[in-house]
Design a protein around this motif. Structure first.
Motif, PDB file in Angstrom:
ATOM      1  N   MET A   1       0.990  -4.398  -7.077  1.00  0.00           N
ATOM      2  CA  MET A   1       1.981  -4.342  -6.180  1.00  0.00           C
ATOM      3  C   MET A   1       2.104  -5.621  -5.667  1.00  0.00           C
ATOM      4  SD  MET A   1       1.641  -0.922  -4.323  1.00  0.00           S
ATOM      5  CE  MET A   1       3.093  -0.617  -3.415  1.00  0.00           C
TER       6      MET A   1
ATOM      7  N   ARG B   1       4.058   2.445  -6.196  1.00  0.00           N
ATOM      8  CA  ARG B   1       4.830   2.786  -4.900  1.00  0.00           C
ATOM      9  C   ARG B   1       4.617   4.339  -4.619  1.00  0.00           C
ATOM     10  NH1 ARG B   1       9.897  -1.178  -4.737  1.00  0.00           N
ATOM     11  NH2 ARG B   1       8.905  -2.415  -5.852  1.00  0.00           N
TER      12      ARG B   1
ATOM     13  N   GLN C   1      12.011  -1.958  -0.128  1.00  0.00           N
ATOM     14  CA  GLN C   1      10.847  -1.715  -0.877  1.00  0.00           C
ATOM     15  C   GLN C   1      10.033  -0.670  -0.134  1.00  0.00           C
ATOM     16  OE1 GLN C   1       8.390  -4.869  -2.262  1.00  0.00           O
ATOM     17  NE2 GLN C   1      10.345  -6.124  -2.354  1.00  0.00           N
TER      18      GLN C   1
END
Ligand code: PGA
Length: 312
Positions: free
Chosen positions: A15, A74, A142
């Motif tokens: 990530m 995520r 995000q």
């Protein structure tokens, strides 16, 4: 190596790589060496069965499988955060965390709000990220934090924005500036004055530009600086005028270095907003912090600012 052998640690590393698209910066963020990061990414790619990124010239891109893995990461970490929020909720406010991202100018009061909130709830762990508007908006898109504090709600992202306190913008000059003792100054008079501006992307700069544009004034920009403190030093040194939030003066009360000019239309009254993406599941801690700043925030922060004795 089958996908189920991928570790959370590897997903977290991936990530960071997906966020920075740069091995060195991702490694820096995670306090590891680029070589160690690269090994973990290779192992994850092995587990996925496809390369996750590609280097074209100097730029790094995610491959299509890499983008899918990024989305899945995520989901996984979002779910884990919700789980810890649910567990914290089940335990009241004794434990839990609050991840706050705030715009540069909010750093003059948000730590103070956090400190008083944490005194009430000492078991809560707080992380604070301070950055300019562009970077905060990127983090919001995000979904990296629980809450964002900014001076203007974003226009092209679906969010809930809760105003909680006034943000007065003032025109700042050095204490010995010739306009310091004039009253009711027409904004047009400022067209001939050199200005020190915050950097592009700053909410303060955006608001000042909009105000002067509306009044048909083209500002003479002498300098652009990336921090409120640097702008203040330049103003105090007589290099020009600046539009800044009055919050930036909270610790300069007795310095006598500045004059606040009495310009028509100022203080330009803006608001501070607590913002979060539409659809976000707020943790009990986040909800408690929102309630806290809505009910007590302004009173807690206003005290030192109203007490300031800047020459006017
Ligand atoms: P800034 O933001 O620190 O980026 O200028 C403050 C604001 O949005 O008012």
């Amino acid at each position: 190596m089958p996908l189920r052998h991928a570790t959370l640690h590897q997903l977290k590393i991936f990530m960071a790589l997906a966020r920075h698209l740069n091995m060195t910066r991702a490694a820096e963020e995670l306090h590891m060496t680029p070589a160690a990061l690269s090994i973990q990414i290779k192992q994850l790619a092995g587990a996925v069965g496809a390369p996750l990124h590609e280097q074209i010239g100097k730029r790094l891109f995610l491959t299509a499988p890499g983008q899918l893995v990024d989305e899945a990461c995520r989901d996984v970490f979002g779910r884990l955060e919700r789980l810890s929020a649910e567990l914290a909720g089940a335990q009241g406010l004794e434990r839990g965390s609050l991840k706050l991202s705030i715009i540069t100018t909010a750093s003059y009061f948000a730590p103070y709000l956090l400190a008083t909130f944490c005194k009430k709830h000492p078991g809560i762990e707080v992380a604070l990220e301070v950055s300019n508007r562009d970077h905060i908006l990127e983090r919001l898109k995000q979904n990296l934090d629980d809450l964002y504090i900014m001076g203007q709600a974003p226009e092209n992202v679906s969010v809930i924005a809760q105003p909680f306190m006034e943000n007065p913008l003032v025109v700042l000059a050095s204490a010995d500036h010739p306009l310091a003792h004039e009253r009711n100054i027409d904004p047009v008079q400022l067209a001939s004055e050199p200005f020190i501006m915050r950097e592009p992307g700053s909410g303060t700069r955006l608001a000042a530009e909009r105000f002067f544009e509306k009044h048909g004034v083209r500002l003479k920009v002498r300098m652009t600086l990336g921090s409120n403190e640097a702008v203040k030093q330049s103003v105090a040194g007589g290099l020009g005028l600046a539009v800044l939030s009055r919050h930036t003066l909270s610790l300069d009360a007795a310095s006598g270095a500045f004059a606040l000019l009495d310009v028509r239309g100022f203080p330009l009254l803006r608001q501070w907003y607590a913002v979060y993406p539409m659809g976000k599941q707020l943790s009990a801690v986040t909800r408690a912090f929102l309630d806290y700043i809505a009910t007590e925030g302004a009173a807690k922060v206003d005290a030192p600012i109203l007490g300031s004795r800047v020459v006017a």
